[in-house]
Design an enzyme around this catalytic site. Structure first.
Site, PDB file in Angstrom:
ATOM      1  N   ASP A 107       0.590  -1.370  -0.332  1.00 35.08           N
ATOM      2  CA  ASP A 107       0.039  -0.522   0.240  1.00 35.08           C
ATOM      3  C   ASP A 107       0.450   1.417   0.267  1.00 35.08           C
ATOM      4  OD1 ASP A 107      -2.787  -1.530  -0.681  1.00 35.08           O
ATOM      5  OD2 ASP A 107      -2.405  -1.630   1.735  1.00 35.08           O
ATOM      6  N   ASP A 165      -7.443  -4.763  -4.610  1.00 38.12           N
ATOM      7  CA  ASP A 165      -6.720  -3.257  -3.694  1.00 38.12           C
ATOM      8  C   ASP A 165      -5.994  -2.536  -4.710  1.00 38.12           C
ATOM      9  OD1 ASP A 165      -8.018  -5.574  -2.844  1.00 38.12           O
ATOM     10  OD2 ASP A 165      -8.439  -4.147  -1.097  1.00 38.12           O
TER      11      ASP A 165
HETATM   12  N1  GLY Z   1      -6.982  -2.069   0.222  1.00 39.57           N
HETATM   13  C1  GLY Z   1      -7.669  -2.480   1.711  1.00 39.57           C
HETATM   14  C2  GLY Z   1      -9.199  -2.052   1.375  1.00 39.57           C
HETATM   15  O1  GLY Z   1      -9.671  -1.685   0.814  1.00 39.57           O
HETATM   16  O2  GLY Z   1      -9.285  -2.360   2.928  1.00 39.57           O
END
Ligand code: GLY
Length: 374
Positions: free
Chosen positions: A87, A148
């Site tokens: 992330d 994601d």
């Molecule tokens: N990227 C983590 C979520 O959307 O919870």
């Protein structure tokens, strides 16, 4: 027409900044944020909101507040604080890239480039993925990607544009291609995650982490896919990414419930009290805005996208925004983080707030999020 909603959002953002100096919002239950350090995947969203707020009204309070955090983000990178995940794109696109885009600050650009280099360390060439979570030899997560991650790719594409270093482009492109092949199903729905054999790269199976069950469609995952593939198309002009984003968007729209804000999973049995995920709807609104810019005027899907965007934003503003709670720290009610894991199933989500504001300022003034250079 979105003025009042934006005005309320900016007041609440300012309240938070004044009340919690130097802190960053974390997810917690009970319709509030916990204010802490820079050590999760979500801190960039708060900084991104400050840049959107500054671009919208030119109030230097937001600019100076955002600038105050750059050193903090730089130190996190240098000290490797809680960065054993992908992330890094979410964190640094909305902080360092945003600052560089708005102010031209070279120090911010350098931080963003260092972040892109750190993200490259998660590339697993034997499989062709950016590993989502954990260390390389983690038995469960070593060969795992999640949908994601598509929103982490813009940091790599941006770094390629800045440096012409082909590694950034190739990793982002290959990850987008493998995501398209394994995470998107034939009917336009999506897996949240996909597992590969770490030793030989063979595909094993799709599954979920935050969704209802392995074969279901987690609504936020679908939203990441809509926006993420549209952004991948913007950078690569690979037509199939645009087509994939459109297919995911159509599935999302065709499964929107009557009140226009989605439940947390498209396959969960709906009964009284089933949690929603307003953040999934806010992300999708941003994806639809992107699709409306990227598709040609004669594209037959445009009307469907424009109608769904309008319905979604009206529902969020009229029924989900905290405009009726002046002291609220969050902007959107009824987001969910991890319903099945019983973590914040019905609360404020800082990314929901960010994407809600991103959609509003784009609708009102054409200001775009920090996923690419205008
Ligand atoms: N990227 C983590 C979520 O959307 O919870």
């Amino acid at each position: 027409m979105w003025n009042a909603a934006i005005g309320d959002a900016l007041v609440k953002l300012k309240q938070n900044i004044v009340k919690h100096p130097g802190k960053l919002p974390h997810i917690i239950e009970g319709q509030r944020y916990e204010w802490g350090e820079n050590n999760d995947w979500i801190e960039g969203f708060y900084i991104g909101m400050m840049w959107l707020a500054y671009e919208y009204g030119q109030d230097t309070f937001y600019k100076e507040s955002a600038e105050d955090y750059l050193t903090n983000f730089e130190e996190r990178l240098e000290q490797h604080v809680a960065l054993d995940h992908h992330d890094i794109g979410f964190l640094y696109s909305l902080s360092a890239v945003a600052e560089w885009r708005v102010t031209g600050n070279e120090a911010a650009r350098q931080v963003a480039l260092k972040a892109a280099e750190t993200l490259l360390k998660r590339w697993r060439p034997q499989i062709g993925i950016i590993q989502a979570w954990g260390l390389e030899d983690d038995p469960e997560n070593g060969g795992r990607m999640i949908i994601d991650c598509l929103l982490n790719l813009p940091l790599l594409f941006w770094a390629y544009e800045q440096t012409q270093d082909q590694r950034y482009y190739d990793v982002a492109m290959r990850h987008a291609l493998i995501s398209q092949k394994f995470l998107v199903r034939g009917d336009g729905s999506s897996y949240h995650t996909f597992y590969f054999d770490r030793a030989n790269g063979n595909a094993i199976r799709g599954g979920t982490h935050q969704g209802y069950e392995d074969g279901s469609t987690w609504t936020r995952g679908q939203a990441w896919g809509i926006y993420g593939f549209a952004l991948a198309y913007r950078y690569t002009k690979h037509d199939a990414f645009l087509d994939t984003s459109k297919r995911l968007a159509k599935y999302f729209i065709e499964h929107m419930p009557e009140d226009d804000v989605v439940y947390w999973d498209f396959d969960v049995p709906v009964e009284a009290g089933t949690p929603r995920d307003s953040s999934a709807s806010a992300i999708t609104a941003c994806g639809l805005l992107e699709l409306l810019e990227l598709t040609s005027e004669d594209d037959s899907s445009r009307q469907m996208f424009a109608d769904a965007l309008d319905r979604t934003m009206r529902a969020l503003v009229e029924k989900y925004a905290t405009t009726d709670i002046p002291a609220a720290e969050g902007l959107l009610k009824h987001g969910s983080y991890h319903v099945r894991g019983d973590r914040a199933p019905d609360d404020y989500m800082i990314w929901g707030d960010y994407f809600y504001l991103e959609a509003l300022v784009r609708l009102e003034k054409g200001i775009k999020g920090y996923w690419y250079v205008k």
